[in-house]
Motif scaffolding. Structure first.
Motif: not given
Length: 247
Positions: A37-48, A71-77, A84-86
């Motif tokens: 989760l944290r390795a996804l592009p655009g993720v600033r912070f993520g917790k399961l 999940t905290v994202w850099d942008s809506p995009a 579709g991510s793993r």
């Protein structure tokens, strides 16, 4: 480490309901997916997160059929890339239903894992539902007094006017817990947080009891609710004003 982040454009809360037969697969996902989760592009912070009913904070409160990702994202995009991510495919593959809540940070106080993941939001007017997130890491020596203080506040929360949904969240079975609550509008949240006697009493005790080794409290504008909101334990009716709500 004490890091202040800029205010993110979008925070998402994904919640999945799984069948009991899939519990083993869910536990495997909880072991494998935090780094993914944290390795996804655009993720600033993520917790399961695991979840509970919110009536207590011990193992007996756990809901083993409901799991979440904040999940905290850099942008809506960037957030759109979650689909579709793993990680998303894995959880959707074992879930029988799910929901996504899109959030804009309004206020945030405290830290989570040594960071301020929602930055320092400036607030702003909100005309519609808001979500409150609390998260704390308990001091082991103070945990018992904390758990004893929880039931009156939880009972008061359950009956609070304007409450749309609430449940507990946790990173571990004991000591790393929090709550998620959704309110019809900011006034309802403020009325409970600062005027309800049980909650005010708990707030007053917090500095003297020193329950928390780390704590965070944040509020968000609910921008959208996509999917099956019953997964959140939604208690409102179909006319609740969830801004931009879609099924």
């Amino acid at each position: 480490m004490n890091t202040t982040e800029t205010v993110p454009e979008l925070v998402t809360l994904h919640v999945w309901r799984i069948p009991r037969a899939a519990l083993g697969r869910a536990l495997s996902r909880m072991a494998l997916d935090p780094r993914r989760l944290r390795a996804l592009p655009g993720v600033r912070f993520g917790k399961l997160l695991g979840t509970g009913t919110g009536t207590g904070f011990g193992p007996g409160d756990a809901d083993l059929t409901r799991w979440a990702a904040l999940t905290v994202w850099d942008s809506p995009a960037a957030a759109a890339g979650f689909t579709g991510s793993r990680v998303e495919r894995a959880w959707s593959g074992i879930a029988r239903s799910g929901v996504r809540v899109d959030l804009r940070p309004l206020t945030s106080r405290g830290e989570w894992s040594g960071r301020r993941p929602f930055g320092e939001p400036a607030g702003g007017p909100v005309h519609g539902p808001v979500l409150a997130l609390t998260r704390a890491r308990l001091r082991p020596a103070r945990a018992l007094t904390f758990w004893r203080a929880v039931p009156p506040v939880a009972a008061a929360l359950h009956a609070a006017p304007g409450l749309l949904a609430r449940f507990g969240v946790g990173e571990a079975p004991l000591g790393w817990q929090g709550t998620v609550s959704v309110w019809r509008d900011p006034a309802d949240l403020v009325a409970f947080a600062y005027r309800h006697p049980e909650h005010r009493a708990a707030i007053t005790r917090t500095p003297t009891e020193r329950w928390y080794a780390e704590e965070l409290f944040a509020r968000f504008e609910v921008r959208d609710v996509v999917g099956d909101r019953t997964v959140l334990g939604w208690v409102g009716d179909a006319d609740d004003p969830a801004k931009g709500e879609r099924a």
